[in-house]
Design a protein around this motif. Structure first.
Motif, PDB file in Angstrom:
ATOM      1  N   ASP A  35       0.832  -1.205   0.000  1.00 25.50           N
ATOM      2  CA  ASP A  35       0.000   0.000   0.000  1.00 25.50           C
ATOM      3  C   ASP A  35       0.868   1.257   0.000  1.00 25.50           C
ATOM      4  O   ASP A  35       0.590   2.217  -0.733  1.00 25.50           O
ATOM      5  N   ASP A  36       1.919   1.254   0.819  1.00 25.67           N
ATOM      6  CA  ASP A  36       2.814   2.411   0.881  1.00 25.67           C
ATOM      7  C   ASP A  36       3.593   2.585  -0.423  1.00 25.67           C
ATOM      8  O   ASP A  36       3.868   3.712  -0.843  1.00 25.67           O
ATOM      9  N   PHE A  37       3.943   1.473  -1.054  1.00 16.62           N
ATOM     10  CA  PHE A  37       4.661   1.523  -2.327  1.00 16.62           C
ATOM     11  C   PHE A  37       3.819   2.234  -3.389  1.00 16.62           C
ATOM     12  O   PHE A  37       4.325   3.078  -4.146  1.00 16.62           O
ATOM     13  N   MET A  38       2.539   1.911  -3.439  1.00 12.11           N
ATOM     14  CA  MET A  38       1.671   2.526  -4.429  1.00 12.11           C
ATOM     15  C   MET A  38       1.446   4.009  -4.129  1.00 12.11           C
ATOM     16  O   MET A  38       1.232   4.807  -5.050  1.00 12.11           O
ATOM     17  N   ALA A  39       1.519   4.393  -2.835  1.00 14.58           N
ATOM     18  CA  ALA A  39       1.292   5.786  -2.450  1.00 14.58           C
ATOM     19  C   ALA A  39       2.546   6.639  -2.567  1.00 14.58           C
ATOM     20  O   ALA A  39       2.460   7.858  -2.751  1.00 14.58           O
ATOM     21  N   LEU A  40       3.724   6.005  -2.460  1.00 16.15           N
ATOM     22  CA  LEU A  40       4.970   6.766  -2.449  1.00 16.15           C
ATOM     23  C   LEU A  40       5.185   7.542  -3.745  1.00 16.15           C
ATOM     24  O   LEU A  40       5.653   8.679  -3.733  1.00 16.15           O
ATOM     25  N   GLY A  41       4.853   6.916  -4.866  1.00 10.05           N
ATOM     26  CA  GLY A  41       5.015   7.604  -6.139  1.00 10.05           C
ATOM     27  C   GLY A  41       4.227   8.895  -6.201  1.00 10.05           C
ATOM     28  O   GLY A  41       4.697   9.912  -6.737  1.00 10.05           O
ATOM     29  N   ARG A  42       3.013   8.881  -5.643  1.00  9.46           N
ATOM     30  CA  ARG A  42       2.194  10.098  -5.637  1.00  9.46           C
ATOM     31  C   ARG A  42       2.844  11.178  -4.780  1.00  9.46           C
ATOM     32  O   ARG A  42       2.862  12.363  -5.152  1.00  9.46           O
ATOM     33  N   ARG A  43       3.389  10.766  -3.605  1.00  7.23           N
ATOM     34  CA  ARG A  43       4.022  11.754  -2.736  1.00  7.23           C
ATOM     35  C   ARG A  43       5.262  12.356  -3.402  1.00  7.23           C
ATOM     36  O   ARG A  43       5.490  13.565  -3.330  1.00  7.23           O
ATOM     37  N   LEU A  44       6.060  11.517  -4.044  1.00 11.36           N
ATOM     38  CA  LEU A  44       7.262  12.021  -4.703  1.00 11.36           C
ATOM     39  C   LEU A  44       6.903  12.941  -5.865  1.00 11.36           C
ATOM     40  O   LEU A  44       7.613  13.917  -6.142  1.00 11.36           O
ATOM     41  N   THR A  45       5.810  12.643  -6.542  1.00 13.24           N
ATOM     42  CA  THR A  45       5.356  13.521  -7.620  1.00 13.24           C
ATOM     43  C   THR A  45       5.001  14.888  -7.072  1.00 13.24           C
ATOM     44  O   THR A  45       5.374  15.931  -7.646  1.00 13.24           O
ATOM     45  N   GLU A  46       4.286  14.925  -5.957  1.00 11.24           N
ATOM     46  CA  GLU A  46       3.902  16.191  -5.337  1.00 11.24           C
ATOM     47  C   GLU A  46       5.122  16.993  -4.893  1.00 11.24           C
ATOM     48  O   GLU A  46       5.091  18.226  -4.857  1.00 11.24           O
ATOM     49  N   MET A  47       6.224  16.287  -4.569  1.00 13.93           N
ATOM     50  CA  MET A  47       7.450  16.943  -4.135  1.00 13.93           C
ATOM     51  C   MET A  47       8.340  17.354  -5.319  1.00 13.93           C
ATOM     52  O   MET A  47       9.407  17.934  -5.121  1.00 13.93           O
ATOM     53  N   GLY A  48       7.925  17.031  -6.531  1.00 10.66           N
ATOM     54  CA  GLY A  48       8.745  17.308  -7.699  1.00 10.66           C
ATOM     55  C   GLY A  48       9.881  16.331  -7.875  1.00 10.66           C
ATOM     56  O   GLY A  48      10.863  16.617  -8.562  1.00 10.66           O
ATOM     57  N   ARG A  49       9.750  15.131  -7.278  1.00 10.07           N
ATOM     58  CA  ARG A  49      10.811  14.135  -7.310  1.00 10.07           C
ATOM     59  C   ARG A  49      10.487  12.991  -8.274  1.00 10.07           C
ATOM     60  O   ARG A  49      11.128  11.950  -8.215  1.00 10.07           O
ATOM     61  N   PHE A  50       9.487  13.164  -9.109  1.00 15.14           N
ATOM     62  CA  PHE A  50       9.127  12.131 -10.080  1.00 15.14           C
ATOM     63  C   PHE A  50       9.005  12.818 -11.433  1.00 15.14           C
ATOM     64  O   PHE A  50       7.911  13.038 -11.955  1.00 15.14           O
ATOM     65  N   PRO A  51      10.146  13.193 -12.044  1.00 18.64           N
ATOM     66  CA  PRO A  51      10.120  14.072 -13.219  1.00 18.64           C
ATOM     67  C   PRO A  51       9.542  13.452 -14.479  1.00 18.64           C
ATOM     68  O   PRO A  51       9.070  14.162 -15.359  1.00 18.64           O
ATOM     69  N   GLU A  52       9.591  12.133 -14.589  1.00 17.98           N
ATOM     70  CA  GLU A  52       9.140  11.496 -15.832  1.00 17.98           C
ATOM     71  C   GLU A  52       8.544  10.125 -15.526  1.00 17.98           C
ATOM     72  O   GLU A  52       9.165   9.300 -14.865  1.00 17.98           O
ATOM     73  N   HIS A  53       7.341   9.896 -15.983  1.00 18.41           N
ATOM     74  CA  HIS A  53       6.686   8.607 -15.800  1.00 18.41           C
ATOM     75  C   HIS A  53       6.858   7.778 -17.072  1.00 18.41           C
ATOM     76  O   HIS A  53       6.520   8.234 -18.168  1.00 18.41           O
ATOM     77  N   ARG A  54       7.386   6.593 -16.912  1.00 19.13           N
ATOM     78  CA  ARG A  54       7.504   5.655 -18.032  1.00 19.13           C
ATOM     79  C   ARG A  54       6.474   4.541 -17.836  1.00 19.13           C
ATOM     80  O   ARG A  54       6.254   4.080 -16.705  1.00 19.13           O
TER      81      ARG A  54
END
Length: 242
Positions: free
Chosen positions: A84-103
Motif C-alpha cells: 500500500d505504501d509503495f503505491m502511495a509513495l510515487g504520488r508523494r514524490l510527484t507532489e514533491m517534484g521528485r518524479f520528473p518522468e513517468h515511463r
C-alpha cells in the motif's frame, strides 16, 4: 529462513529514441533508494535488455514482447502495508517534484515467493542469492496451461532446477507464483502467473544460449505456456570482474 515473502516485477519498454540515460540515472540514484523507507522493502534491482539480450530471448509474446527493462523489488513483512505504501509513495514524490518522468509498464505484478535455490558453485545459501553481485538474470514468466500443474512442479524440483543449477554461470534460482494472500492494487492484478528468476554470474546472453534447451523443456508437457523468457543485464558493473 528468508525475510522475503513477495516481489514486485515491473516490465517497462525500451527507452525512447534519443534518450540520454537521464531517466535510468534518476531511477537508480534517486527513486529506487527512496523505496527503502518502506517497512518491508528488502532490496531493489533494475535490469536492462539491450539489443543482444533481446535477440537471445527464448520466448516473448503479448504485452511482454516489448520488454526493455525489469524493475524488481523484494518485499518482506509487513507485505500488505509495504504494498500500500509503495503505491502511495510515487504520488508523494510527484507532489514533491521528485518524479520528473513517468515511463509506462507493460506489466506490473506482485507474486509470492515459492522456492529458492543456490547453485553449488556459488558457495552461498539460497536465502541470500539476490544480494550477491551478479551480471544479470534470465527471467521466465509463464501462465498455467491445460495439463497437471502439480506434476510439472514436481518435475521442476527433481529434474529441471538441478539441471539449471548445474549449468556454469548460474548462481541461483528464485521462484514466484500468483497469490491471493494480499489485497493488491488493481494495477498489479492479472491472470495467474509463474515467475522464475535465474541469477547469472557469467554473461547473460551466452549463459542463456547454453540454457535454452533446458528452458524449452519447461513447456513440453503443456502444463504452462511462456509469455517471456529472456536475459537482462545488471545495471551496475563491478570492477572485480574486469
Amino acid at each position: 529462513m528468508t525475510r522475503v515473502r513477495a516481489a514486485s516485477f515491473s516490465f517497462p519498454p525500451p527507452a525512447p529514441p534519443g534518450d540520454d540515460g537521464s531517466y535510468l540515472r534518476w531511477h537508480l540514484l534517486d527513486h529506487m533508494p527512496e523505496q527503502y523507507q518502506l517497512p518491508g522493502m528488502q532490496l531493489g534491482l533494475r535490469y536492462l535488455a539491450d539489443a543482444d539480450c533481446t535477440a537471445a530471448r527464448v520466448a516473448a509474446s503479448g504485452d511482454l514482447e516489448g520488454v526493455g527493462n525489469l524493475v524488481n523489488y523484494l518485499v518482506g513483512d509487513p507485505v500488505q502495508e509495504t504494498h500500500d505504501d509503495f503505491m502511495a509513495l510515487g504520488r508523494r514524490l510527484t507532489e514533491m517534484g521528485r518524479f520528473p518522468e513517468h515511463r509506462p509498464s507493460l506489466q506490473l505484478r506482485m507474486p509470492a515467493l515459492r522456492r529458492r535455490y543456490a547453485a553449488p558453485q556459488a558457495l552461498i545459501s539460497a536465502e541470500v542469492v539476490p544480494w550477491r553481485p551478479h551480471r544479470g538474470v534470465l527471467v521466465v514468466v509463464e501462465q498455467p496451461g491445460d495439463e497437471d500443474l502439480d506434476t510439472w512442479e514436481q518435475w521442476l524440483d527433481t529434474e529441471h532446477h538441478p539441471a539449471v543449477l548445474a549449468t556454469p554461470g548460474v548462481a541461483g534460482v528464485w521462484v514466484y507464483g500468483s497469490s491471493d494472500a494480499w489485497t493488491l492494487h488493481p494495477a498489479t492484478q492479472g491472470d495467474p502467473q509463474h515467475t522464475t528468476v535465474i541469477y547469472l554470474d557469467e554473461d547473460p546472453v551466452r549463459t542463456t544460449e547454453v540454457l535454452r534447451p533446458v528452458i524449452e523443456d519447461r513447456w513440453r508437457s503443456g502444463a504452462v505456456r511462456p509469455t517471456f523468457a529472456g536475459p537482462l543485464r545488471s545495471m551496475i558493473e563491478w570492477e572485480a570482474w574486469r
